[in-house]
Design a protein around this motif. Structure first.
Motif, PDB file in Angstrom:
ATOM      1  N   GLN A 205       0.642  -1.642  -0.311  1.00 44.08           N
ATOM      2  CA  GLN A 205       0.062   0.024  -0.049  1.00 44.08           C
ATOM      3  C   GLN A 205       1.090   1.264   0.019  1.00 44.08           C
ATOM      4  N   ASP A 206       1.961   1.468   1.284  1.00 46.20           N
ATOM      5  CA  ASP A 206       2.625   2.478   0.745  1.00 46.20           C
ATOM      6  C   ASP A 206       3.472   1.935  -0.690  1.00 46.20           C
ATOM      7  N   PRO A 207       3.389   3.679  -1.478  1.00 47.48           N
ATOM      8  CA  PRO A 207       4.123   3.912  -2.851  1.00 47.48           C
ATOM      9  C   PRO A 207       5.467   3.738  -2.636  1.00 47.48           C
ATOM     10  N   LEU A 208       6.000   4.535  -2.042  1.00 47.67           N
ATOM     11  CA  LEU A 208       8.103   3.871  -2.478  1.00 47.67           C
ATOM     12  C   LEU A 208       7.836   2.658  -2.124  1.00 47.67           C
ATOM     13  N   LEU A 209       7.275   1.284  -0.748  1.00 45.29           N
ATOM     14  CA  LEU A 209       7.541   0.017  -1.328  1.00 45.29           C
ATOM     15  C   LEU A 209       7.736  -0.609  -2.254  1.00 45.29           C
ATOM     16  N   GLU A 210       5.541   0.004  -2.649  1.00 46.71           N
ATOM     17  CA  GLU A 210       5.570  -1.062  -3.842  1.00 46.71           C
ATOM     18  C   GLU A 210       6.821  -0.843  -5.364  1.00 46.71           C
TER      19      GLU A 210
END
Length: 309
Positions: A205-210
């Motif tokens: 869900q986290d854009p950075l992790l994705e």
């Protein structure tokens, strides 16, 4: 929405996303592609003296000598042909990948790893047929060791190739089978691994992790594809580049070029340029797939918000 209109919109988004991804990847990673080609064209048992400014011991030595003797702009020699080819090339790659994917479902309700691999192979072969003339011109320009300002233009080189050798397999389409093998195998591994693994790894869900998830999978896909197809890339460079003896065609076929390189220079010579290739197509593969995904979703949202007229 009628199916035909939906297909056209998807194709338009694939063209826009693929062209953007290809343009960004080429502009950033082209210097490493040039270094790879220079190393592949240099025979192991070369008659060139090791003190010669055009003898390269590795990536750093090649880049240092190119900067010293050919200038900073030399790192982007031959960039115009891939830039001119990238938008239609990536359009062909991604559009045909989606079509091949439907064909290779084999009755399965969802795509399987085999589906992705075979679709990637088909897309790579289709892409290779389109892009090969651009590759011939690019390799010719990249092999030129004059100062960047003295290198003939892309159009001049193209006209010279056509005038001297024509449009066939000795001219603007030489090395076609090697390009087909190189691109087909690369895309089979590249798409097969990327889409299969992406389906097994949960989205964040986290854009950075994705973003990091996509970069890691894309990077690994590019590295694996590069390691598998490198012998065909070496053969392609030898066929499309300047022959060792002017006027005498030494490298003419894919299997013949691979055999000669192996016989005369050893097994390791078939992996020449692997490091710059990996350094280019590892990050380059990640850049391309990530840019493609984000641009595609951006365009998809734009199309969805636009009311039908």
């Amino acid at each position: 929405m009628p199916d035909f209109e939906k297909i056209l919109k998807q194709a338009a988004m694939q063209v826009g996303a693929g062209g953007s991804a290809g343009f960004v990847e080429v502009c950033i990673m082209h210097p490493l592609d040039l270094v790879k080609t220079r190393l592949q064209l240099q025979a192991t048992k070369s008659k060139i003296n090791q003190s010669d400014p055009h003898y390269y011991r590795g990536i750093v030595d090649c880049m240092t000598k190119m900067y010293r003797h050919e200038g900073m702009l030399s790192f982007w020699k031959g960039i115009l042909p891939p830039i001119l080819a990238e938008t239609p090339k990536r359009a062909v790659k991604f559009v045909t990948f989606e079509q091949y994917k439907r064909f290779f479902m084999f009755g399965s309700p969802t795509p399987t790893p085999l589906t992705f691999a075979l679709a990637g192979l088909g897309a790579g072969i289709t892409e290779a047929v389109f892009v090969n003339p651009f590759e011939v011109v690019k390799v010719t320009l990249q092999s030129n060791k004059q100062l960047a300002a003295q290198v003939p233009s892309t159009w001049t080189v193209t006209r010279e190739i056509v005038r001297e050798s024509g449009l066939g397999f000795r001219g603007l389409n030489k090395g076609l089978t090697a390009t087909i093998a190189r691109n087909g195998i690369f895309n089979m591994v590249y798409f097969g691994f990327y889409h299969s693994v992406k389906g097994y790894m949960p989205e964040y869900q986290d854009p950075l992790l994705e973003f990091g998830r996509k970069v890691i999978i894309g990077f690994t896909s590019g590295v694996l594809g590069s390691c598998v197809n490198i012998p065909f890339d070496v053969a392609k460079s030898r066929i499309q580049g300047p022959q060792p003896t002017p006027g005498v065609i030494k490298y003419s076929s894919t299997t013949g070029a691979i055999y000669l390189v192996y016989k005369e220079e050893g097994f390791r010579a078939l992996y020449k340029g692997l490091l710059p290739k990996v350094l280019r197509l590892g990050p380059g593969g990640a850049i391309m797939l990530v840019v493609y995904d984000y641009v595609y979703h951006f365009l998809e949202n734009k199309f969805e918000k636009k009311p039908n007229l």
